[in-house]
Design a protein around this motif. Structure first.
Motif, PDB file in Angstrom:
ATOM      1  N   GLY A 105       0.827  -1.196   0.000  1.00  0.00           N
ATOM      2  CA  GLY A 105       0.000   0.000   0.000  1.00  0.00           C
ATOM      3  C   GLY A 105       0.862   1.247   0.000  1.00  0.00           C
ATOM      4  N   PRO A 106       0.249   2.410  -0.089  1.00  0.00           N
ATOM      5  CA  PRO A 106       1.013   3.658  -0.083  1.00  0.00           C
ATOM      6  C   PRO A 106       1.542   3.945   1.320  1.00  0.00           C
ATOM      7  N   THR A 107       2.807   4.229   1.445  1.00  0.00           N
ATOM      8  CA  THR A 107       3.398   4.544   2.738  1.00  0.00           C
ATOM      9  C   THR A 107       4.165   5.858   2.622  1.00  0.00           C
ATOM     10  N   ALA A 108       4.481   6.440   3.779  1.00  0.00           N
ATOM     11  CA  ALA A 108       5.113   7.752   3.795  1.00  0.00           C
ATOM     12  C   ALA A 108       6.537   7.731   4.330  1.00  0.00           C
ATOM     13  N   LYS A 109       7.017   6.570   4.760  1.00  0.00           N
ATOM     14  CA  LYS A 109       8.342   6.508   5.371  1.00  0.00           C
ATOM     15  C   LYS A 109       9.430   6.372   4.317  1.00  0.00           C
ATOM     16  N   VAL A 110      10.462   7.153   4.439  1.00  0.00           N
ATOM     17  CA  VAL A 110      11.584   7.101   3.501  1.00  0.00           C
ATOM     18  C   VAL A 110      12.168   5.691   3.443  1.00  0.00           C
ATOM     19  N   ASP A 111      12.231   5.021   4.588  1.00  0.00           N
ATOM     20  CA  ASP A 111      12.850   3.695   4.649  1.00  0.00           C
ATOM     21  C   ASP A 111      12.033   2.617   3.938  1.00  0.00           C
ATOM     22  N   ASP A 112      10.813   2.931   3.570  1.00  0.00           N
ATOM     23  CA  ASP A 112       9.969   1.969   2.852  1.00  0.00           C
ATOM     24  C   ASP A 112      10.242   1.969   1.360  1.00  0.00           C
ATOM     25  N   TYR A 113      11.172   2.810   0.903  1.00  0.00           N
ATOM     26  CA  TYR A 113      11.442   2.944  -0.524  1.00  0.00           C
ATOM     27  C   TYR A 113      12.888   2.571  -0.818  1.00  0.00           C
ATOM     28  N   ASP A 114      13.088   1.835  -1.905  1.00  0.00           N
ATOM     29  CA  ASP A 114      14.430   1.315  -2.154  1.00  0.00           C
ATOM     30  C   ASP A 114      15.115   1.872  -3.402  1.00  0.00           C
ATOM     31  N   TYR A 115      14.371   2.417  -4.330  1.00  0.00           N
ATOM     32  CA  TYR A 115      14.983   3.030  -5.511  1.00  0.00           C
ATOM     33  C   TYR A 115      14.442   4.443  -5.674  1.00  0.00           C
ATOM     34  N   TRP A 116      15.356   5.337  -6.074  1.00  0.00           N
ATOM     35  CA  TRP A 116      15.046   6.759  -6.147  1.00  0.00           C
ATOM     36  C   TRP A 116      15.501   7.329  -7.487  1.00  0.00           C
ATOM     37  N   GLY A 117      14.745   8.323  -7.955  1.00  0.00           N
ATOM     38  CA  GLY A 117      15.199   9.062  -9.119  1.00  0.00           C
ATOM     39  C   GLY A 117      16.262  10.070  -8.724  1.00  0.00           C
ATOM     40  N   GLN A 118      16.750  10.799  -9.709  1.00  0.00           N
ATOM     41  CA  GLN A 118      17.828  11.761  -9.468  1.00  0.00           C
ATOM     42  C   GLN A 118      17.296  13.080  -8.902  1.00  0.00           C
ATOM     43  N   GLY A 119      15.994  13.290  -9.005  1.00  0.00           N
ATOM     44  CA  GLY A 119      15.390  14.509  -8.475  1.00  0.00           C
ATOM     45  C   GLY A 119      15.218  15.588  -9.523  1.00  0.00           C
ATOM     46  N   THR A 120      14.214  16.421  -9.320  1.00  0.00           N
ATOM     47  CA  THR A 120      13.978  17.563 -10.198  1.00  0.00           C
ATOM     48  C   THR A 120      13.637  18.767  -9.321  1.00  0.00           C
ATOM     49  N   GLN A 121      14.229  19.905  -9.660  1.00  0.00           N
ATOM     50  CA  GLN A 121      14.070  21.102  -8.828  1.00  0.00           C
ATOM     51  C   GLN A 121      12.755  21.799  -9.159  1.00  0.00           C
ATOM     52  N   VAL A 122      12.015  22.141  -8.103  1.00  0.00           N
ATOM     53  CA  VAL A 122      10.818  22.973  -8.223  1.00  0.00           C
ATOM     54  C   VAL A 122      11.053  24.223  -7.384  1.00  0.00           C
ATOM     55  N   THR A 123      10.952  25.371  -8.033  1.00  0.00           N
ATOM     56  CA  THR A 123      11.140  26.641  -7.345  1.00  0.00           C
ATOM     57  C   THR A 123       9.886  27.481  -7.510  1.00  0.00           C
ATOM     58  N   VAL A 124       9.315  27.876  -6.379  1.00  0.00           N
ATOM     59  CA  VAL A 124       8.115  28.718  -6.398  1.00  0.00           C
ATOM     60  C   VAL A 124       8.526  30.093  -5.882  1.00  0.00           C
ATOM     61  N   SER A 125       8.499  31.053  -6.772  1.00  0.00           N
ATOM     62  CA  SER A 125       8.984  32.383  -6.418  1.00  0.00           C
ATOM     63  C   SER A 125       8.380  33.415  -7.352  1.00  0.00           C
ATOM     64  N   SER A 126       8.174  34.611  -6.812  1.00  0.00           N
ATOM     65  CA  SER A 126       7.685  35.704  -7.652  1.00  0.00           C
ATOM     66  C   SER A 126       8.859  36.536  -8.172  1.00  0.00           C
TER      67      SER A 126
END
Length: 126
Positions: A105-126
């Motif tokens: 099921g869907p979980t929120a703990k970082v330790d429950d996940y074993d593979y990760w993407g490289q990440g993408t930056q989101v910047t919210v700014s005026s």
């Protein structure tokens, strides 16, 4: 091998919208719950949203409920995070991740996940 590749980050003004995508490969995608996490400067990595392998059950962090929606396309092996009404505090690097258990099921703990993407930056700014 397992690969997760995010796309769709960028700069957006407060109140705006952005859609992130994650393309998965190298494993039976439809068998795994998936998650979106983020790490803001100086903060711990936190779960933004996650979705069960069935696509029916979802989890959302309190700070994004009602603004973000996560969905999956098992035919295309992709997950998407639709982000609306963005706030400056949503600024972070966003990561997609694979849950470490099949048919979970869907979980929120970082330790429950074993593979990760490289990440993408989101910047919210005026």
């Amino acid at each position: 091998q397992v690969q997760l590749v995010e796309s769709g980050g960028g700069l957006v003004q407060p109140g705006g919208s952005l859609r992130l995508s994650c393309a998965a490969s190298g494993f039976p995608f439809s068998n795994y719950a998936m998650g979106w996490f983020r790490r803001a400067p100086g903060k711990e990595r936190e779960c933004v949203a996650s979705i069960a392998w069935t696509g029916i059950t979802e989890y959302y962090g309190e700070s994004v409920k009602g603004r973000f929606t996560m969905f999956r396309d098992n035919a295309k092996s992709t997950i998407t995070l639709q982000m609306n009404s963005l706030k400056t505090e949503d600024t972070a690097v966003y990561y997609c991740a694979r849950n470490n258990r099949e048919f979970g099921g869907p979980t929120a703990k970082v330790d429950d996940y074993d593979y990760w993407g490289q990440g993408t930056q989101v910047t919210v700014s005026s």
